[in-house]
Design an enzyme around this catalytic site. Structure first.
Site, PDB file in Angstrom:
ATOM      1  N   TYR A 285       0.842  -1.157  -0.020  1.00  8.47           N
ATOM      2  CA  TYR A 285       0.127  -0.221   0.026  1.00  8.47           C
ATOM      3  C   TYR A 285       0.969   1.264  -0.039  1.00  8.47           C
ATOM      4  CZ  TYR A 285      -3.188   3.904   1.666  1.00  8.47           C
ATOM      5  OH  TYR A 285      -3.798   4.833   1.702  1.00  8.47           O
TER       6      TYR A 285
ATOM      7  N   GLU B 189      -3.486   7.407  -4.140  1.00  2.59           N
ATOM      8  CA  GLU B 189      -3.160   6.118  -3.340  1.00  2.59           C
ATOM      9  C   GLU B 189      -3.008   5.059  -4.370  1.00  2.59           C
ATOM     10  OE1 GLU B 189      -6.035   4.947   0.157  1.00  2.59           O
ATOM     11  OE2 GLU B 189      -6.678   3.689  -1.532  1.00  2.59           O
TER      12      GLU B 189
END
Ligand code: GDP
Ligand code: MN
Length: 382
Positions: free
Chosen positions: A101, A189
């Protein structure tokens, strides 16, 4: 403005962030054509602005044209958490060794950018933050200094990614930071950021929020508009040049100055109500601006009462009152108005309003009492 995954990936690609070859389509034949072009196996991905598409059945692997046809047929029109799938993105499928992530956003309280990196990707970051907060390596970045390669390398080491991924991850993080800053994003993101069995690092998903305040620098953003799902109320407000943020309550709010508008929303909440929006009409309160503001509020079917909260500074109370009265002549309102007028020449302003008062136009002297009245008219505290 929130981008769809495919738009986010197109934006990433401009900054050199590696993404899979793919394209977007609205129909099944188009999906097959793209699959033939990028090569099997492919992934068929629902384009909706909500997370957890995988779990909801909106992301499927296909090995041949028949499978693309089957998945595209099922996914187009699918309802994912209230979002109907109109478009699908088809990309060449990747082999995954590990899922990470990575994100950048603004930490307002620290007055710095905040990067988050985790070896536990693929799942929602909120879940990782809850169950294993230590698995998220956070990095505050001074906007004046930016992100150096050295800092990025240390950060990747702190996140304990597979050492094989270090160089690729550092490269992507530097590019993602450029995308976030030079690309004027509120959020970038990548989840998952993957390491392939061949040791390549690569973005499999993209979440991008563009900072609308910077849109004047980005005429190229127009191609994202229209396709992106913009709140129709926000679109109307933007067309009228108003500072507006749509919220989910039933008390329409109009105030002059961003600080007062925020306080007004807070006070509506404090007395048990829920604001339908934030709307700052700025310093002046001319009839023109007030009529525009009322029109935007009026377009919101959820609004049951309107709370106008004006503190006159340079703009005098009587000008504000006249502006409101004139605006009322131009817009036919569906909901009653509660006005709190204070500041310079407030008395004179209230005198003017008094002549027009009715059960649809009520003047209240203080902010809290006015909020209470508006919430009451909207059907009481929620
Ligand atoms: P989200 O569920 O909405 O966040 O959609 P993602 O694009 O993040 O995909 C969800 C999951 O599907 C990923 O975490 C992967 O596990 C899987 N996935 C997506 N693309 C691929 C791919 O190209 N190959 C493989 N093997 N899995 C994929
Ligand atoms: Mn994802």
């Amino acid at each position: 403005m929130d981008l769809f995954e495919y738009q986010g990936k197109q934006y990433f690609a401009r900054f050199g962030i590696p993404v899979s070859a793919g394209d977007v389509t609205e129909d099944v034949d188009g999906a097959v054509a793209i699959a033939e072009k990028v090569g099997y196996p492919v992934v068929v991905k629902a384009q909706v602005q909500v997370g957890g598409r995988g779990k909801a059945g909106g992301i499927k692997l296909a090995n041949n044209a028949d499978e693309v046809r089957e998945h595209a047929t099922n996914i187009l029109g699918m309802d994912i958490k209230g979002h109907v799938v109109r478009r699908i993105w088809i990309e060449h499928a990747s082999d995954i060794a590990e899922e990470y992530y990575a994100s950048f956003t603004l930490d307002r309280s620290a007055k710095k950018h905040l990067g988050m990196l985790s070896a536990e990707g693929g799942v929602e970051i909120e879940a990782v933050a809850e169950s294993n907060p230590d698995a998220i390596a956070k990095l505050h970045i001074d906007p004046a200094e930016g992100l150096t390669e050295e800092a990025a390398r240390k950060w990747v080491e702190a996140a304990k990614l597979n050492p094989q991924a270090t160089d690729g991850a550092v490269d992507i993080l530097l590019k993602l930071y450029r995308c976030y800053t030079e690309g004027d994003c509120d959020l970038t993101e990548i989840n998952p950021l993957i390491l392939t069995p061949e040791g390549k690092v690569h973005a499999l998903d993209a979440k991008v929020t563009l900072d609308e305040s910077a849109s004047f620098r980005h005429p190229e953003w127009d191609e994202f508009r229209g396709l992106a799902q913009m709140d129709p109320r926000e679109k109307l407000a933007k067309d009228k040049g108003l500072q507006y943020v749509g919220l989910s309550g039933n008390v329409g709010v109009i105030a002059n100055g961003a600080g007062l508008a925020m306080s007004t929303c807070d006070v509506v909440n404090q007395v048990g109500g829920a604001p339908a929006n934030f709307l700052d009409i700025g310093g002046g309160a001319s009839a023109e601006v007030m009529a525009n503001a009322l029109e935007v509020i009026n377009s919101d079917d959820a609004v049951q009462a309107i709370f106008i909260n004006i503190f006159g500074g340079i703009t005098k109370g009587e000008d504000v009152a006249n502006g409101i009265v004139q605006a009322l002549g131009r817009v036919e309102l569906k909901a009653p108005i509660v006005i709190r007028l204070d500041g310079t020449n407030a008395e004179q302003g209230r005198e003017i309003l008094k002549e027009h008062e009715s059960d649809r136009l009520i003047s209240v002297a203080t902010m809290v009492d006015a909020a209470k009245k508006a919430v009451e008219l909207a059907g009481g505290a929620s």
